[in-house]
Design a protein around this motif. Structure first.
Motif: not given
Length: 181
Positions: A148-163
């Motif tokens: 769950v922690a890894i998924a939260a990191f990836v989702v937050a990274y994709v939304i806020f940093v990448a997109v």
């Protein structure tokens, strides 16, 4: 003899609840109007501007507030502890203590996490907070909490940093920090 169905009394809308929902609507409207007036919604190169997210969030808050007002005016809402006296004499004292301990743990860990953000960065701290809360507060297996922690990191990274290309505090993981060494 025919049985008559029990009569239900119509609930009158509660003034305090309507006021609270009105405050939600006002806050949402202020965010939406402030975003539309103060910031560009789209940039010149057709990228999302800084005003779009507060506009969408404020508009969503207005919509939810209006739906809640409609619900209160038509059917009302009843929640546990919502203006009614609740008899807690039979409630397990140990259960109440566990609940209070969990609440204090979450609050304390959130304060610690907020203090660590400038040092370690937002995404790593958020992921660690999710992991610690899942394992020690919610008593989940460590491997589930890690996923769950890894998924939260990836989702937050994709939304806020990448997109959205939002500049987030990266702390010691900021490449600029290491390039100066």
């Amino acid at each position: 003899m025919t049985a008559t169905p029990p009569t239900t009394t119509a609930r009158a809308p509660r003034r305090t609840v309507l006021i609270a929902y009105g405050v939600l609507i006002a806050i949402g409207a202020a965010f939406a109007v402030g975003a539309a007036v103060s910031y560009p919604l789209l940039l010149e190169n057709s990228q999302v501007g800084p005003g779009l997210m507060p506009l969408v969030a404020g508009s969503a808050l207005v919509l939810v507030g209006l739906l809640l007002v409609r619900q209160e005016l038509t059917t009302g809402s009843v929640l546990e502890g919502d203006g009614a006296a609740v008899d807690t004499s039979g409630e397990d004292i140990a259960k109440r203590r566990r609940t209070h301990r969990k609440l204090l743990s979450v609050m304390g860990l959130t304060v610690v996490a907020a203090a660590l953000i400038p040092v370690l960065g937002l995404l790593p701290v958020m992921s660690m907070l999710v992991f610690v809360l899942s394992v020690f507060v919610e008593r989940r297996p460590w491997w589930q909490a890690l996923l769950v922690a890894i998924a939260a990191f990836v989702v937050a990274y994709v939304i806020f940093v990448a997109v959205l290309m939002t500049p987030l505090p990266f702390g010691i993981f900021n490449p600029d920090v290491w390039s100066r060494l």
